[in-house]
Design a protein around this motif. Sequence first.
Motif, PDB file in Angstrom:
ATOM      1  N   TYR A  59      15.041  57.863  20.520  1.00 62.99           N
ATOM      2  CA  TYR A  59      15.387  59.280  20.428  1.00 62.99           C
ATOM      3  C   TYR A  59      16.837  59.565  20.803  1.00 62.99           C
ATOM      4  CZ  TYR A  59      10.449  60.406  19.929  1.00 62.99           C
ATOM      5  OH  TYR A  59       9.172  60.517  19.468  1.00 62.99           O
ATOM      6  N   GLY A  85      18.038  64.484  22.927  1.00 64.34           N
ATOM      7  CA  GLY A  85      17.191  63.350  22.560  1.00 64.34           C
ATOM      8  C   GLY A  85      16.010  63.222  23.510  1.00 64.34           C
ATOM      9  N   TRP A 135      12.010  63.710  22.698  1.00 62.19           N
ATOM     10  CA  TRP A 135      11.018  62.693  23.074  1.00 62.19           C
ATOM     11  C   TRP A 135       9.872  63.335  23.843  1.00 62.19           C
ATOM     12  CZ3 TRP A 135      10.218  61.152  28.304  1.00 62.19           C
ATOM     13  CH2 TRP A 135       9.357  60.065  28.474  1.00 62.19           C
TER      14      TRP A 135
END
Lengths: 123, 337, 182
Positions: free
Chosen positions: C109, C156, C160
């Motif tokens: 991610y 990111g 996730w």
Amino acid sequence: MMRPLFTVIDAAVVAGLIVLSILIPILKGDEPPGMLIIHEGGHVREVELERWATIEAEGPLGVTRFEVDGDGRVSVIKAPCPNRLCVSMGPIAESGEVIVCVPNRVALEVAGGKGGVVDAVSR
Amino acid sequence: MTSKNVKPKKIILFIAALILLLLWARKPEQLGAAYSETEFLMDTLVTITVRGVGEEDAKTYVRAAFDEMGAVDEEMARREGTPLYKLNKAGGGALSQSMATVIAASIHWAEASGGAFDPTVAPLIDLWRVKDEPHPPPAAEDIADLLTGVGYLAVSFGADEKSIELNGRVLDLGGVAKGYAIDRAVKVLKDAGVGNFIVNAGGDLFVKGDKGERPWRVGIAHPRKPGELFAIVEPREGAMVTSGDYERYFIWEGKRYHHIIDPKSGYPAEGISSVTVTAPTAMAADAVATAVFILGAEQGLAFLEGTQGAEGMVISSTGEAVKSSGFDHAAPEASSR
Amino acid sequence: MPYRGDPRNLFLARAGLFVALAATLQAVESLIPSPAPWLRLGLGNALVLAALILWGFRGGFLVATGKVLLGSLIAGRLISHLFLFSLSGTYSSLFMMALAMALLPRMGYVGLSTLGAVAHSLAGLAVASVILMGPAVWSLAVAVLPAAVLSGAVTGVAAWYLVKLSGGRVKALPVEGEDIRG
């Protein structure tokens, strides 16, 4: 397969992007061109200090002509005032620097660009 | 939906946390931009920069500050028609509050500097005509002649300093009046609650607050290299005034004659090319800078050390810079360029 | 209770939620005053990335489009030059992330999101250089790109966590009749 949060690939990509983010500005951009602020009596106009140019400003005594050289330095080359101090004041290039022709009410002021670090100059 | 599948509570908490993080990450700084205006006033270019107030307010306050400076100019310039002009012509008379303040301060600094700074040097300034086109310097006998008409000691205040007797002297309030105008503008801005500003009258400054992400930075002009800076400092709140031989001068037969006339010799003072002084008020900074310039490096520095609240940096004609003991505290050098 | 109805409804509900969240986040972010217009966390992109991972390119495209249109509408920027920035940035980021996902299945991610954020910023700089400031804008990259790397990493992690919260099991647009309970 669950996509992981962070792997070696991510580390490599992030590292690469950091390098890129440092490299791009170095490769692509020079310093931003400074601006030349021209005060003519009560009016103010701005020109980019990017290229060579001869510019004129009009005051009560007549035309003050000045020159911008390729390095963004500004100097007065012709002035109608009696003592022509403005001619000896230049060239100016650093942010905050000014050339003033008081009799002709013309002032040239560099902003931003090279240096770009001072907010005023004591002189 | 089961708690195993989607967890609304958790999602809401998550979003709330994200928004909090967002707010934290972006400290509101909508007032960060500086606003500045420039005008020709008092024979020079005056720029007032304010930061930390909305643009509409900024315009109002800056205008008010300019008006204040304009009023001082209307009163204390040497040109025909001003109250100072009339006072000089009449050889004395009643004084307005502000005129009394400036003249009293001028006399104070004249006494403090042992006459190095002298507001009665006007006849010599007129004789030298530094603002005019290059011309031969005045004759020695003319200078000697006029010197007898210079000296602040002859001036006497009336009761309560509300009137003055000039006794043949002519006053030039010059830089001190400019300093006073700056101080009045500063008062307007402070009273309006502006926390960050620079008032810059042709290189005579008053600095307060900061630029937001860093302190205000002030360049000190290089006295011998036009367009270059000798140093960059981040002054604490207060005035900073530079007197130099490089701003107003004329050159005749290869010799430079500048505008700071020594009231004792009648000639432009020599030995120093520039002095930068910090003080709580621009009026004091201006008078002290002129005095130091005339006193020369050694005596000038001694004068600075003996003057409370004032600090300074002297750049001699040979290019050497010497600072008074507290200058680095009053105007620390900028950490990075 | 597991959802037993038409799985398309579940997709619609979730994708709708994602669009709404993404648009809101984008609008809220754009309304918070910032010292510099390019300095944003870009949390809306977390939802685009999550959608990409949960439902593939079509899902990501849907959320990205919804985010740009709705987010700009809410913030009052739909009819303004600012809209160009979010449009170009969001799609550049979407394509960059989709491409990276296809090419590098092992990329996580953080890497995807960082790539997306950098693409977003580069698009913004390109737009600015055309319509606003000219080539001088590239000198801003010194500050813009490192900020993008940082915010990309943060979003990111957010993406996730989002996928984890959503169950993480719906990896493709469900087809009719498919049991998506897992």
